[in-house]
Write a protein that holds these residues in place. Sequence first.
Motif, PDB file in Angstrom:
ATOM      1  N   TRP A 106       0.838  -1.208   0.000  1.00 17.85           N
ATOM      2  CA  TRP A 106       0.000   0.000   0.000  1.00 17.85           C
ATOM      3  C   TRP A 106       0.873   1.257   0.000  1.00 17.85           C
ATOM      4  CZ3 TRP A 106       0.289   3.269   4.307  1.00 17.85           C
ATOM      5  CH2 TRP A 106      -0.396   4.470   4.133  1.00 17.85           C
ATOM      6  N   ALA A 138      -0.329   6.526  -5.763  1.00 15.68           N
ATOM      7  CA  ALA A 138      -1.726   6.741  -6.131  1.00 15.68           C
ATOM      8  C   ALA A 138      -1.799   8.067  -6.873  1.00 15.68           C
ATOM      9  CB  ALA A 138      -2.591   6.776  -4.875  1.00 15.68           C
ATOM     10  N   GLU A 149      -6.706   9.431  -2.866  1.00 12.22           N
ATOM     11  CA  GLU A 149      -6.733   8.044  -3.358  1.00 12.22           C
ATOM     12  C   GLU A 149      -5.844   7.148  -2.502  1.00 12.22           C
ATOM     13  OE1 GLU A 149      -5.860   7.808  -7.564  1.00 12.22           O
ATOM     14  OE2 GLU A 149      -7.422   9.276  -8.034  1.00 12.22           O
ATOM     15  N   GLN A 150      -4.709   7.673  -2.059  1.00 12.24           N
ATOM     16  CA  GLN A 150      -3.804   6.918  -1.189  1.00 12.24           C
ATOM     17  C   GLN A 150      -4.510   6.581   0.123  1.00 12.24           C
ATOM     18  OE1 GLN A 150      -0.326   6.440  -2.160  1.00 12.24           O
ATOM     19  NE2 GLN A 150      -0.308   4.908  -0.551  1.00 12.24           N
ATOM     20  N   ALA A 165      -7.237   3.953  -0.378  1.00 14.82           N
ATOM     21  CA  ALA A 165      -6.604   2.634  -0.509  1.00 14.82           C
ATOM     22  C   ALA A 165      -6.198   2.093   0.859  1.00 14.82           C
ATOM     23  CB  ALA A 165      -5.386   2.716  -1.438  1.00 14.82           C
ATOM     24  N   LYS A 196      -9.412   0.992   2.794  1.00 16.18           N
ATOM     25  CA  LYS A 196      -9.915  -0.274   2.253  1.00 16.18           C
ATOM     26  C   LYS A 196      -9.025  -1.445   2.662  1.00 16.18           C
ATOM     27  CE  LYS A 196     -12.498   1.507  -1.685  1.00 16.18           C
ATOM     28  NZ  LYS A 196     -12.608   1.554  -3.168  1.00 16.18           N
ATOM     29  N   SER A 197      -7.719  -1.230   2.635  1.00 19.79           N
ATOM     30  CA  SER A 197      -6.780  -2.279   3.024  1.00 19.79           C
ATOM     31  C   SER A 197      -6.964  -2.662   4.493  1.00 19.79           C
ATOM     32  CB  SER A 197      -5.344  -1.803   2.768  1.00 19.79           C
ATOM     33  OG  SER A 197      -4.410  -2.765   3.194  1.00 19.79           O
TER      34      SER A 197
END
Length: 174
Positions: A33, A38, A43-44, A47, A50-51
């Motif tokens: 990640w 990103a 967006e980073q 991510a 979500k991770s």
Amino acid sequence: EDIPWRIKSWKRIQQNYGKTQYFKAYETSIELWLLSPAGNLAEQNVAFIKSICEILGIERVFLKSSEFSSKKQRSEHVVELLQWANASSYYCANGSFDYMFQDQVFPIIDVKVLFQNFTPKPYPQAGSPDKFIPYLCVLDALFNVGPDETAALIKRGTSEWLTWEHMVLRKTKE
């Protein structure tokens, strides 16, 4: 991306958490990640969220407000999003009350507004055995106590959700 901040951050994470009980189990996914560029910081962050949700077994549908065309701002935009989602309740950060109160858009009919009243619960921290350090990144809990206990800590952190009325009463006492 011209600055090697990703590698520096990853080295700090390795240095601070490399000896924790759960670091090896999640090292690869967190490294992937962090070291995967990103399009932008938002967006980073998405991510990362979500991770972490995947690791903790939290299943959610994620929608970005930018996916919905709107010219409204702040509280009016939030109300519009709640209407689009046919929401019956809105769970929000405690700190958002001030701007919501200032905007005079909330409360709204048919949507229960609840504010998080999060209190960190102590857990063992490898780098601080004698004193609990609260409000660290979720990675601290994940690497120290694993995904099941981290998810439990998150759930136990908010024992009471505060209503709009409760927040108004609190504000009038200030």
